[in-house]
Design a protein around this motif. Structure first.
Motif, PDB file in Angstrom:
ATOM      1  N   VAL A   1       0.837  -1.194   0.000  1.00 54.50           N
ATOM      2  CA  VAL A   1       0.000   0.000   0.000  1.00 54.50           C
ATOM      3  C   VAL A   1       0.872   1.243   0.000  1.00 54.50           C
ATOM      4  N   VAL A   2       1.909   1.274   0.840  1.00 48.46           N
ATOM      5  CA  VAL A   2       2.808   2.425   0.891  1.00 48.46           C
ATOM      6  C   VAL A   2       3.500   2.597  -0.453  1.00 48.46           C
ATOM      7  N   GLY A   3       3.918   1.483  -1.079  1.00 44.76           N
ATOM      8  CA  GLY A   3       4.589   1.578  -2.375  1.00 44.76           C
ATOM      9  C   GLY A   3       3.692   2.215  -3.421  1.00 44.76           C
ATOM     10  N   ALA A   4       2.411   1.846  -3.445  1.00 45.94           N
ATOM     11  CA  ALA A   4       1.488   2.416  -4.419  1.00 45.94           C
ATOM     12  C   ALA A   4       1.283   3.903  -4.161  1.00 45.94           C
ATOM     13  N   ALA A   5       1.153   4.294  -2.888  1.00 51.04           N
ATOM     14  CA  ALA A   5       0.960   5.699  -2.550  1.00 51.04           C
ATOM     15  C   ALA A   5       2.209   6.498  -2.904  1.00 51.04           C
ATOM     16  N   ASP A   6       3.381   5.942  -2.645  1.00 54.71           N
ATOM     17  CA  ASP A   6       4.618   6.648  -2.952  1.00 54.71           C
ATOM     18  C   ASP A   6       4.725   6.947  -4.439  1.00 54.71           C
TER      19      ASP A   6
ATOM     20  N   TYR B   1      10.255  -1.400 -13.809  1.00 50.67           N
ATOM     21  CA  TYR B   1       9.075  -0.604 -13.475  1.00 50.67           C
ATOM     22  C   TYR B   1       8.483  -1.081 -12.164  1.00 50.67           C
ATOM     23  N   GLN B   2       8.102  -0.140 -11.307  1.00 51.61           N
ATOM     24  CA  GLN B   2       7.593  -0.474  -9.979  1.00 51.61           C
ATOM     25  C   GLN B   2       6.127  -0.107  -9.809  1.00 51.61           C
ATOM     26  N   GLY B   3       5.478   0.349 -10.861  1.00 53.32           N
ATOM     27  CA  GLY B   3       4.103   0.793 -10.743  1.00 53.32           C
ATOM     28  C   GLY B   3       3.085  -0.309 -10.993  1.00 53.32           C
ATOM     29  N   ASP B   4       1.848   0.038 -10.724  1.00 55.84           N
ATOM     30  CA  ASP B   4       0.720  -0.832 -11.004  1.00 55.84           C
ATOM     31  C   ASP B   4       0.530  -0.883 -12.520  1.00 55.84           C
ATOM     32  N   ALA B   5       0.193  -2.038 -13.048  1.00 59.44           N
ATOM     33  CA  ALA B   5       0.038  -2.203 -14.496  1.00 59.44           C
ATOM     34  C   ALA B   5      -1.070  -1.337 -15.080  1.00 59.44           C
ATOM     35  N   THR B   6      -2.026  -0.909 -14.247  1.00 59.22           N
ATOM     36  CA  THR B   6      -3.142  -0.106 -14.751  1.00 59.22           C
ATOM     37  C   THR B   6      -2.944   1.399 -14.511  1.00 59.22           C
ATOM     38  N   ALA B   7      -1.881   1.769 -13.811  1.00 58.40           N
ATOM     39  CA  ALA B   7      -1.646   3.183 -13.497  1.00 58.40           C
ATOM     40  C   ALA B   7      -0.986   3.893 -14.684  1.00 58.40           C
ATOM     41  N   ALA B   8      -1.130   5.210 -14.736  1.00 53.53           N
ATOM     42  CA  ALA B   8      -0.522   5.997 -15.810  1.00 53.53           C
ATOM     43  C   ALA B   8       0.966   6.187 -15.594  1.00 53.53           C
ATOM     44  N   ALA B   9       1.419   6.025 -14.358  1.00 51.10           N
ATOM     45  CA  ALA B   9       2.832   6.203 -14.042  1.00 51.10           C
ATOM     46  C   ALA B   9       3.189   5.371 -12.819  1.00 51.10           C
ATOM     47  N   GLY B  10       4.487   5.157 -12.647  1.00 51.59           N
ATOM     48  CA  GLY B  10       4.944   4.394 -11.493  1.00 51.59           C
ATOM     49  C   GLY B  10       6.415   4.627 -11.264  1.00 51.59           C
TER      50      GLY B  10
ATOM     51  N   PHE C   1      18.744   5.820 -30.530  1.00 49.29           N
ATOM     52  CA  PHE C   1      18.454   4.669 -29.671  1.00 49.29           C
ATOM     53  C   PHE C   1      17.779   3.571 -30.498  1.00 49.29           C
ATOM     54  N   PRO C   2      18.558   2.861 -31.330  1.00 58.17           N
ATOM     55  CA  PRO C   2      17.969   1.857 -32.231  1.00 58.17           C
ATOM     56  C   PRO C   2      17.420   0.618 -31.516  1.00 58.17           C
ATOM     57  N   ARG C   3      17.688   0.467 -30.214  1.00 57.56           N
ATOM     58  CA  ARG C   3      17.146  -0.687 -29.476  1.00 57.56           C
ATOM     59  C   ARG C   3      15.634  -0.590 -29.312  1.00 57.56           C
ATOM     60  N   TYR C   4      15.075   0.613 -29.426  1.00 55.12           N
ATOM     61  CA  TYR C   4      13.640   0.808 -29.166  1.00 55.12           C
ATOM     62  C   TYR C   4      12.782  -0.040 -30.108  1.00 55.12           C
ATOM     63  N   ARG C   5      11.759  -0.659 -29.543  1.00 57.23           N
ATOM     64  CA  ARG C   5      10.729  -1.362 -30.316  1.00 57.23           C
ATOM     65  C   ARG C   5       9.372  -0.865 -29.807  1.00 57.23           C
ATOM     66  N   ALA C   6       8.410  -0.790 -30.697  1.00 54.20           N
ATOM     67  CA  ALA C   6       7.098  -0.216 -30.370  1.00 54.20           C
ATOM     68  C   ALA C   6       6.423  -0.903 -29.178  1.00 54.20           C
ATOM     69  N   GLU C   7       6.664  -2.185 -29.000  1.00 52.10           N
ATOM     70  CA  GLU C   7       5.998  -2.910 -27.909  1.00 52.10           C
ATOM     71  C   GLU C   7       6.685  -2.683 -26.546  1.00 52.10           C
ATOM     72  N   GLN C   8       7.801  -1.983 -26.548  1.00 51.92           N
ATOM     73  CA  GLN C   8       8.528  -1.747 -25.295  1.00 51.92           C
ATOM     74  C   GLN C   8       8.010  -0.471 -24.622  1.00 51.92           C
ATOM     75  N   GLU C   9       7.520  -0.623 -23.405  1.00 54.20           N
ATOM     76  CA  GLU C   9       7.036   0.510 -22.614  1.00 54.20           C
ATOM     77  C   GLU C   9       7.480   0.291 -21.171  1.00 54.20           C
ATOM     78  N   CYS C  10       7.546   1.383 -20.436  1.00 51.91           N
ATOM     79  CA  CYS C  10       7.926   1.260 -19.024  1.00 51.91           C
ATOM     80  C   CYS C  10       7.057   0.224 -18.309  1.00 51.91           C
ATOM     81  N   VAL C  11       5.775   0.207 -18.619  1.00 58.08           N
ATOM     82  CA  VAL C  11       4.858  -0.689 -17.903  1.00 58.08           C
ATOM     83  C   VAL C  11       5.226  -2.171 -18.066  1.00 58.08           C
ATOM     84  N   ASN C  12       5.930  -2.525 -19.145  1.00 50.79           N
ATOM     85  CA  ASN C  12       6.334  -3.924 -19.282  1.00 50.79           C
ATOM     86  C   ASN C  12       7.846  -4.101 -19.144  1.00 50.79           C
ATOM     87  N   CYS C  13       8.471  -3.156 -18.465  1.00 53.59           N
ATOM     88  CA  CYS C  13       9.913  -3.205 -18.192  1.00 53.59           C
ATOM     89  C   CYS C  13      10.149  -3.847 -16.822  1.00 53.59           C
ATOM     90  N   GLN C  14      11.174  -4.620 -16.730  1.00 56.50           N
ATOM     91  CA  GLN C  14      11.526  -5.299 -15.475  1.00 56.50           C
ATOM     92  C   GLN C  14      11.777  -4.310 -14.332  1.00 56.50           C
TER      93      GLN C  14
END
Ligand code: SF4
Length: 112
Positions: A28-33, A79-88, A64-77
């Protein structure tokens, strides 16, 4: 059952309950932070060195040629946010939030 056995079982149950409660509190604290953290400034030294952008589709792919369209922060190892949140949070940028649709050159596939 002996009194000593009952006492051991009671102490084990109390200890296990305490661990479970502490674990839930840290979630809970992690989500609030994450919600309270200021957004990462893409022009900051570390962020710009890694090519962080709040919208991955705007990545400079020449730089940055490593970028691929399917790569987003939300699916990055990292990332510490909730999968449904706009940011984390992000393990690389302590105290800042990154956009769920963001990207940087340190992106790594989140384990499923
Ligand atoms: Fe996003 Fe991952 Fe880069 Fe953090 S390390 S900014 S979560 S892509």
């Amino acid at each position: 059952m002996s009194k000593a056995s009952d006492r051991r079982r009671f102490l084990f149950q109390v200890g296990a309950s305490g661990v479970a409660v502490l674990g839930m509190q840290s979630l809970v604290v992690g989500a609030a932070d994450a919600a309270d953290m200021p957004p990462l400034d893409p022009s900051g030294p570390q962020a710009s060195a890694l090519g962080y952008v709040a919208d991955g589709t705007t990545t400079d792919t020449a730089k940055f040629p490593r970028y691929r369209a399917e790569q987003e922060c939300v699916n990055c190892q990292l990332y510490q946010g909730d999968a449904t949140a706009a940011a984390g949070g992000c393990l690389l940028f302590a105290g800042k939030s990154v956009a769920a649709k963001g990207w940087c050159n340190a992106w790594a596939q989140k384990a499923s």
